[in-house]
Design an enzyme around this catalytic site. Structure first.
Site, PDB file in Angstrom:
ATOM      1  N   GLY A 114     -24.624  -3.852  27.607  1.00  0.00           N
ATOM      2  CA  GLY A 114     -25.163  -2.569  28.051  1.00  0.00           C
ATOM      3  C   GLY A 114     -24.031  -1.558  28.233  1.00  0.00           C
ATOM      4  N   GLY A 115     -24.134  -0.728  29.286  1.00  0.00           N
ATOM      5  CA  GLY A 115     -23.141   0.326  29.519  1.00  0.00           C
ATOM      6  C   GLY A 115     -21.740  -0.219  29.722  1.00  0.00           C
ATOM      7  CB  THR A 172      -0.926   0.004   1.236  1.00  0.00           C
ATOM      8  OG1 THR A 172      -1.656  -1.221   1.254  1.00  0.00           O
ATOM      9  CG2 THR A 172      -1.893   1.174   1.198  1.00  0.00           C
ATOM     10  CB  ILE A 189       3.969  -1.247   6.087  1.00  0.00           C
ATOM     11  CG1 ILE A 189       3.781  -0.511   4.753  1.00  0.00           C
ATOM     12  CG2 ILE A 189       4.589  -2.626   5.894  1.00  0.00           C
ATOM     13  CD1 ILE A 189       2.734  -1.105   3.807  1.00  0.00           C
ATOM     14  CB  THR A 190       1.240  -5.058   9.565  1.00  0.00           C
ATOM     15  OG1 THR A 190       0.007  -4.425   9.247  1.00  0.00           O
ATOM     16  CG2 THR A 190       1.125  -5.774  10.903  1.00  0.00           C
ATOM     17  N   GLY A 210      -3.846   1.901  -2.971  1.00  0.00           N
ATOM     18  CA  GLY A 210      -4.431   1.045  -1.941  1.00  0.00           C
ATOM     19  C   GLY A 210      -5.201  -0.054  -2.649  1.00  0.00           C
ATOM     20  CB  SER A 211      -8.766  -0.330  -3.677  1.00  0.00           C
ATOM     21  OG  SER A 211      -9.288  -0.127  -2.392  1.00  0.00           O
ATOM     22  CD  GLU A 270      -4.374  -9.827   3.430  1.00  0.00           C
ATOM     23  OE1 GLU A 270      -3.887  -9.297   4.445  1.00  0.00           O
ATOM     24  OE2 GLU A 270      -3.717 -10.520   2.642  1.00  0.00           O
TER      25      GLU A 270
HETATM   26  C1  LIG Z   1      -4.016  -1.214  10.492  1.00  0.00           C
HETATM   27  C2  LIG Z   1      -3.691  -1.437   9.044  1.00  0.00           C
HETATM   28  C3  LIG Z   1      -2.723  -2.373   8.687  1.00  0.00           C
HETATM   29  C4  LIG Z   1      -2.375  -2.536   7.333  1.00  0.00           C
HETATM   30  N1  LIG Z   1      -1.338  -3.388   6.992  1.00  0.00           N
HETATM   31  C5  LIG Z   1      -0.885  -3.403   5.711  1.00  0.00           C
HETATM   32  C6  LIG Z   1       0.306  -4.135   5.367  1.00  0.00           C
HETATM   33  O1  LIG Z   1       0.936  -4.797   6.192  1.00  0.00           O
HETATM   34  N2  LIG Z   1       0.750  -4.066   4.076  1.00  0.00           N
HETATM   35  C7  LIG Z   1       0.088  -3.348   3.118  1.00  0.00           C
HETATM   36  O2  LIG Z   1       0.552  -3.320   1.972  1.00  0.00           O
HETATM   37  N3  LIG Z   1      -1.054  -2.661   3.416  1.00  0.00           N
HETATM   38  C8  LIG Z   1      -1.546  -2.674   4.683  1.00  0.00           C
HETATM   39  N4  LIG Z   1      -2.692  -1.951   4.999  1.00  0.00           N
HETATM   40  C9  LIG Z   1      -3.366  -1.207   3.948  1.00  0.00           C
HETATM   41  C10 LIG Z   1      -4.739  -1.768   3.548  1.00  0.00           C
HETATM   42  O3  LIG Z   1      -4.592  -2.985   2.871  1.00  0.00           O
HETATM   43  C11 LIG Z   1      -5.426  -0.692   2.704  1.00  0.00           C
HETATM   44  O4  LIG Z   1      -5.783   0.370   3.604  1.00  0.00           O
HETATM   45  C12 LIG Z   1      -6.661  -1.183   1.989  1.00  0.00           C
HETATM   46  O5  LIG Z   1      -6.299  -2.086   0.966  1.00  0.00           O
HETATM   47  C13 LIG Z   1      -7.478  -0.037   1.361  1.00  0.00           C
HETATM   48  O6  LIG Z   1      -6.679   0.831   0.634  1.00  0.00           O
HETATM   49  P1  LIG Z   1      -6.789   2.405   0.890  1.00  0.00           P
HETATM   50  O7  LIG Z   1      -6.650   2.619   2.345  1.00  0.00           O
HETATM   51  O8  LIG Z   1      -5.833   3.113  -0.002  1.00  0.00           O
HETATM   52  O9  LIG Z   1      -8.270   2.773   0.492  1.00  0.00           O
HETATM   53  P2  LIG Z   1      -8.778   3.199  -0.981  1.00  0.00           P
HETATM   54  O10 LIG Z   1      -8.291   2.221  -1.982  1.00  0.00           O
HETATM   55  O11 LIG Z   1      -8.487   4.635  -1.195  1.00  0.00           O
HETATM   56  O12 LIG Z   1     -10.345   3.023  -0.806  1.00  0.00           O
HETATM   57  C14 LIG Z   1     -11.195   4.009  -0.266  1.00  0.00           C
HETATM   58  C15 LIG Z   1     -12.639   3.546  -0.485  1.00  0.00           C
HETATM   59  O13 LIG Z   1     -12.910   3.484  -1.897  1.00  0.00           O
HETATM   60  C16 LIG Z   1     -13.403   2.200  -2.236  1.00  0.00           C
HETATM   61  N5  LIG Z   1     -12.959   1.827  -3.581  1.00  0.00           N
HETATM   62  C17 LIG Z   1     -11.716   1.962  -4.121  1.00  0.00           C
HETATM   63  N6  LIG Z   1     -11.721   1.481  -5.376  1.00  0.00           N
HETATM   64  C18 LIG Z   1     -12.974   1.026  -5.634  1.00  0.00           C
HETATM   65  C19 LIG Z   1     -13.607   0.407  -6.750  1.00  0.00           C
HETATM   66  N7  LIG Z   1     -12.943   0.148  -7.871  1.00  0.00           N
HETATM   67  N8  LIG Z   1     -14.922   0.103  -6.645  1.00  0.00           N
HETATM   68  C20 LIG Z   1     -15.612   0.366  -5.515  1.00  0.00           C
HETATM   69  N9  LIG Z   1     -15.066   0.930  -4.419  1.00  0.00           N
HETATM   70  C21 LIG Z   1     -13.775   1.265  -4.483  1.00  0.00           C
HETATM   71  C22 LIG Z   1     -12.782   1.279  -1.188  1.00  0.00           C
HETATM   72  O14 LIG Z   1     -13.489   0.044  -1.100  1.00  0.00           O
HETATM   73  C23 LIG Z   1     -12.894   2.127   0.049  1.00  0.00           C
HETATM   74  O15 LIG Z   1     -14.184   2.037   0.583  1.00  0.00           O
HETATM   75  C24 LIG Z   1      -3.067  -1.805   6.338  1.00  0.00           C
HETATM   76  C25 LIG Z   1      -4.064  -0.891   6.711  1.00  0.00           C
HETATM   77  C26 LIG Z   1      -4.352  -0.682   8.033  1.00  0.00           C
HETATM   78  C27 LIG Z   1      -5.384   0.366   8.391  1.00  0.00           C
END
Ligand SMILES: Cc1cc2nc3c(=O)[nH]c(=O)nc-3n(C[C@H](O)[C@H](O)[C@H](O)COP(=O)(O)OP(=O)(O)OC[C@H]3O[C@@H](n4cnc5c(N)ncnc54)[C@H](O)[C@@H]3O)c2cc1C
Length: 382
Positions: free
Chosen positions: A342-343, A126, A157-158, A131-132, A366
């Site tokens: 509850g509370g 990421t 990143i974890t 991200g996605s 993920e």
């Molecule tokens: C605590 C934590 C640990 C993590 N650990 C790791 C790790 O170890 N390694 C790593 O690589 N990543 C890691 N991540 C990252 C995680 O995998 C991403 O946050 C996740 O994949 C979403 O990407 P984004 O945050 O950029 O959201 P975005 O991709 O910006 O998404 C934002 C919103 O838009 C929606 N969206 C985006 N594209 C589409 C589409 N085509 N159609 C419909 N909806 C869409 C998404 O579903 C979401 O609701 C971690 C995240 C967190 C919070």
């Protein structure tokens, strides 16, 4: 269809269940409150040979299968998600790519240290703009005098910034494939490499005792042999790693929901209102019954994904379905468990309060729910 677990599977389930109750449960709330990484617990997990469950014994792993790994992750999450995601990200995301795509030299260098728990592995996919849309990687690596020179940034990143973090596997653009196509490859970057830095931990909603940080690479040089597998295979490699990772995260969803039910049921039997335990009220019983039923359905789907992988069959669809189902279930089950408390459910001393905060990431990390729906729809031919 055989719904029975083998003796070996039952043994690992029982071992991790006992460990989670005896070693993790007593410290989980404190670790969460202090946002402190569970070094002692990782050391104890290592002593039980649980930091490399699905990898061969010749590399120091436990030589078990994906179902065994699934059961272990489920049992840990039943008690605490921070510990579970530490093991899960280390195994599915940190160690897995080296095992699957690494040369014998890379495997020999890293797997014994990762499987023994001496070092933690991380997976850096990421980025601020990827991200996605994970293929939109901006991090670049160019070859210069027999070395890859990496520039870029990763986020969320974890496991990359602990005292025992050993290596991160990152995606980077290593060239062009003609037209506008970008060549993406995976590279291994050891902690301590000049130019590779881990930022301050994020302040998170949950998973407070796990390590999550941004990473930066500036003029970071690693040997040419740090490339993982074929040059340009990065996209295919990380999609496969994510498929496997989804089984682990699905196990976390089942475990968290089961933990929420355990707590809610115990509380409902104790707590009295209107002269009787609240577990006697039909409205409370209906919640408990729905939770138990949904958990069993989600568990079977998750075990099916693990079984398919272990049988070397295609598991992409089932892993995505399991991840989607269990993430939503975890959020709902945690909320119902808080409601039954509850509370008190809103007070941090009660585990369901932490479960409620820990659950939400399971619909995001993920691959978000929407990404799982895309994967599922694609598999359906839609
Ligand atoms: C605590 C934590 C640990 C993590 N650990 C790791 C790790 O170890 N390694 C790593 O690589 N990543 C890691 N991540 C990252 C995680 O995998 C991403 O946050 C996740 O994949 C979403 O990407 P984004 O945050 O950029 O959201 P975005 O991709 O910006 O998404 C934002 C919103 O838009 C929606 N969206 C985006 N594209 C589409 C589409 N085509 N159609 C419909 N909806 C869409 C998404 O579903 C979401 O609701 C971690 C995240 C967190 C919070």
């Amino acid at each position: 269809m055989d719904f029975e677990l083998s003796d070996d599977h039952r043994l690992i389930q029982r071992t991790v269940r006992d460990f989670a109750r005896q070693e993790v449960a007593p410290v989980a709330e404190q670790l969460d409150r202090d946002k402190s990484f569970p070094y002692d617990i990782v050391r104890k997990l290592s002593e039980l040979n649980l930091m490399g469950i699905p990898f061969p014994e010749r590399y120091g792993g436990a030589g078990a299968d994906t179902l065994a790994y699934t059961l272990a992750v489920e049992e840990l999450t039943r008690v605490d998600s921070s510990v579970a995601i530490t093991l899960c990200a280390h195994t599915s995301l940190g160690t897995q790519p080296i095992y699957l795509f690494g040369s014998e030299e890379q495997r020999g260098e890293w797997l014994p240290r990762l499987c023994s728990g001496e070092r933690l592995g991380a997976f850096g996919l990421t980025e601020p703009e990827a991200g996605s849309d994970a293929g939109n990687t901006r991090t670049r690596a160019r070859l210069d005098d027999g070395e890859w020179v990496i520039d870029g940034a990763k986020q969320f990143i974890t496991n990359a910034g602990t005292d025992i973090s050993g290596v991160v596997c990152i995606t980077a653009v290593t060239g062009r494939t003609g037209g506008d196509g970008r060549e993406i490859s995976n590279l291994l970057v050891p902690n301590g490499t000049p130019g590779y830095e881990q930022g301050e931990p994020y302040r998170k909603m949950g998973w407070n005792a796990s390590d999550t940080r941004p990473l930066t690479f500036s003029e970071c040089r690693v040997p040419e042999g740090s490339l993982l597998g074929e040059r340009g295979a990065g996209l295919r490699q990380f999609l496969h790693v994510l498929d496997i990772g989804r089984i682990g995260v699905a196990a976390m969803g089942v475990g968290l929901a089961q933990g929420a039910l355990d707590e809610a049921l115990a509380y409902a039997r104790e707590r009295r209102a209107f002269g009787q335990p609240i577990s006697r009220f039909q409205a409370v019983q209906a919640k408990l019954a729905d939770m138990a039923t949904e958990i069993e359905a989600a568990r079977l789907l998750t075990y099916k994904a693990a079984r398919l992988k272990d049988a070397a069959r295609n598991f992409t669809l089932t892993a995505a379905q399991a991840k989607l189902k269990t993430g939503r279930l975890a959020v709902r089950a945690a909320e119902e468990a808080v409601q039954i408390h509850g509370g008190y459910g809103y007070i941090e001393e009660y585990p369901v309060c932490r479960f409620y905060r820990d659950a939400k990431i399971l619909t995001i990390g993920e691959g978000t729910d929407e990404v799982q729906q895309m994967v599922i729809a694609r598999a359906l031919g839609a």
